[in-house]
Design a protein around this motif. Structure first.
Motif, PDB file in Angstrom:
ATOM      1  N   ARG A  73       0.849  -1.200   0.000  1.00  0.00           N
ATOM      2  CA  ARG A  73       0.000   0.000   0.000  1.00  0.00           C
ATOM      3  C   ARG A  73       0.882   1.246   0.000  1.00  0.00           C
ATOM      4  O   ARG A  73       1.970   1.260   0.567  1.00  0.00           O
ATOM      5  N   GLU A  90     -10.898  -5.562   8.009  1.00  0.00           N
ATOM      6  CA  GLU A  90     -10.979  -4.671   9.178  1.00  0.00           C
ATOM      7  C   GLU A  90     -10.241  -3.373   8.875  1.00  0.00           C
ATOM      8  O   GLU A  90      -9.101  -3.382   8.405  1.00  0.00           O
ATOM      9  N   VAL A  91     -10.910  -2.268   9.129  1.00  0.00           N
ATOM     10  CA  VAL A  91     -10.319  -0.941   8.899  1.00  0.00           C
ATOM     11  C   VAL A  91      -9.730  -0.460  10.220  1.00  0.00           C
ATOM     12  O   VAL A  91     -10.455  -0.207  11.189  1.00  0.00           O
ATOM     13  N   GLU A 123      -6.734   4.241   8.784  1.00  0.00           N
ATOM     14  CA  GLU A 123      -6.990   3.599   7.489  1.00  0.00           C
ATOM     15  C   GLU A 123      -8.374   3.985   6.961  1.00  0.00           C
ATOM     16  O   GLU A 123      -9.251   4.380   7.726  1.00  0.00           O
ATOM     17  N   GLU A 124      -8.557   3.835   5.637  1.00  0.00           N
ATOM     18  CA  GLU A 124      -9.849   4.097   4.991  1.00  0.00           C
ATOM     19  C   GLU A 124     -10.155   2.972   4.009  1.00  0.00           C
ATOM     20  O   GLU A 124      -9.260   2.497   3.298  1.00  0.00           O
ATOM     21  N   GLU A 125     -11.396   2.560   4.014  1.00  0.00           N
ATOM     22  CA  GLU A 125     -11.804   1.504   3.091  1.00  0.00           C
ATOM     23  C   GLU A 125     -11.506   1.916   1.651  1.00  0.00           C
ATOM     24  O   GLU A 125     -11.772   3.052   1.253  1.00  0.00           O
ATOM     25  N   TRP A 126     -10.942   0.986   0.882  1.00  0.00           N
ATOM     26  CA  TRP A 126     -10.586   1.296  -0.516  1.00  0.00           C
ATOM     27  C   TRP A 126     -11.453   0.479  -1.461  1.00  0.00           C
ATOM     28  O   TRP A 126     -11.427  -0.748  -1.466  1.00  0.00           O
ATOM     29  N   ASP A 127     -12.255   1.200  -2.255  1.00  0.00           N
ATOM     30  CA  ASP A 127     -13.122   0.592  -3.264  1.00  0.00           C
ATOM     31  C   ASP A 127     -12.948   1.424  -4.526  1.00  0.00           C
ATOM     32  O   ASP A 127     -13.440   2.553  -4.608  1.00  0.00           O
ATOM     33  N   THR A 129      -3.507   4.517   2.869  1.00  0.00           N
ATOM     34  CA  THR A 129      -4.461   4.272   3.959  1.00  0.00           C
ATOM     35  C   THR A 129      -5.326   3.041   3.721  1.00  0.00           C
ATOM     36  O   THR A 129      -6.208   2.731   4.530  1.00  0.00           O
ATOM     37  N   ALA A 130      -5.096   2.324   2.624  1.00  0.00           N
ATOM     38  CA  ALA A 130      -5.902   1.148   2.330  1.00  0.00           C
ATOM     39  C   ALA A 130      -5.593   0.032   3.323  1.00  0.00           C
ATOM     40  O   ALA A 130      -4.423  -0.244   3.608  1.00  0.00           O
ATOM     41  N   PRO A 131      -6.597  -0.622   3.881  1.00  0.00           N
ATOM     42  CA  PRO A 131      -6.350  -1.748   4.787  1.00  0.00           C
ATOM     43  C   PRO A 131      -5.611  -2.872   4.050  1.00  0.00           C
ATOM     44  O   PRO A 131      -5.856  -3.133   2.870  1.00  0.00           O
ATOM     45  N   TYR A 157      -7.683  -8.335  -2.109  1.00  0.00           N
ATOM     46  CA  TYR A 157      -8.624  -7.530  -2.893  1.00  0.00           C
ATOM     47  C   TYR A 157      -8.987  -8.272  -4.178  1.00  0.00           C
ATOM     48  O   TYR A 157      -8.162  -8.977  -4.768  1.00  0.00           O
TER      49      TYR A 157
END
Length: 260
Positions: free
Chosen positions: A166, A195-196, A200-204, A230-232, A236
């Protein structure tokens, strides 16, 4: 003298009898006609009347043959079925058969010319073609061949990172062949139930790409995608979807592990 006269009368009577039998035969059904002959049997991709033995899903097959028939043709039967192609979950088996009795074909020496639609939801692979011609005397002749049904979009030669850190990027490349030209390529990256943590921030991630690809029929896809710092960390799921100018799509799915 009387003996000679009787012999001549007997000879003339026999001649009249044979002539009568011959006339009866002439007034009966025609016998001894040869079965129809089929020549110049060709088939291929329908748009340009190709004679190469392939066609594409969602397009059509051009078929043509010359038929020599001593008796009038009564039926022409065309059948197409798969050899070893196996239908996937979103596909169906294709077993085509049609009997043609058009007026243009119910003659002596017709030319067979048809276009057969190829469903878009059948498996690609080799298909067997049979053409059967039957005349009004019950004689029949069959010719056969094979045709390859191809995907309208094919993806190959994949080289996609399996892991990445990351805050860096990941690389993806593969070859695209699209008969009708590429409309766009979409990329979808997302995770499930990661888990975030703190900071961290959820990455989509989703993006549609056209520049350098739109309208191309053969091109190499080669891109780098930034991964937020910041992606967990975790696994993916990545989906690449290629859409052509006719609305057909082809997907490729893979996974990547994002590490700290």
């Amino acid at each position: 003298m009387k003996t000679n006269f009787k012999f001549l009368a007997l000879f003339l009577s026999l001649g009249l009898f044979l002539q009568s039998c011959s006339s009866d035969d002439d007034n009966g059904s025609v016998v001894g006609l040869d079965a129809p002959e089929i020549t110049d049997f060709e088939y291929g991709e329908g748009d340009d009347h190709s004679t190469e033995a392939y066609a594409y899903k969602g397009s059509d097959i051009h078929l043509e043959a010359e038929i020599y028939a001593e008796a009038v043709v009564s039926t022409i039967t065309l059948s197409i079925h798969a050899e070893d192609a196996t239908a996937a979950d979103d596909e169906v088996d294709w077993d085509f058969e049609q009997i043609y009795t058009d007026e243009d074909y119910l003659v002596i020496n017709p030319t067979f010319h048809e276009h057969v639609d190829v469903p878009s939801n059948i498996p690609a692979g080799e298909y067997h073609i049979e053409l059967l011609v039957t005349d009004t005397e019950g004689n029949s002749t069959e010719v056969e061949g094979h045709i390859e049904i191809l995907e309208v979009i094919t993806l190959s030669d994949f080289s996609i990172d399996a892991t990445a850190v990351r805050g860096s990027d990941f690389h993806a490349e593969f070859m695209i062949n699209a008969v009708h030209g590429i409309h766009n390529i979409s990329v979808d990256v997302h995770a499930h139930d990661l888990e975030v943590g703190a900071g961290e921030e959820e990455w989509d991630y989703e993006v549609e790409l056209e520049d350098g690809y739109h309208g191309e029929t053969e091109v190499e896809f080669h891109e780098h995608f930034d991964i937020p710092a910041t992606a967990p960390a975790g696994e993916y799921h990545i989906t690449f979807t290629v859409e052509d100018e006719e609305g057909n799509t082809e997907e490729y799915e893979t996974h990547i592990d994002i590490t700290e």
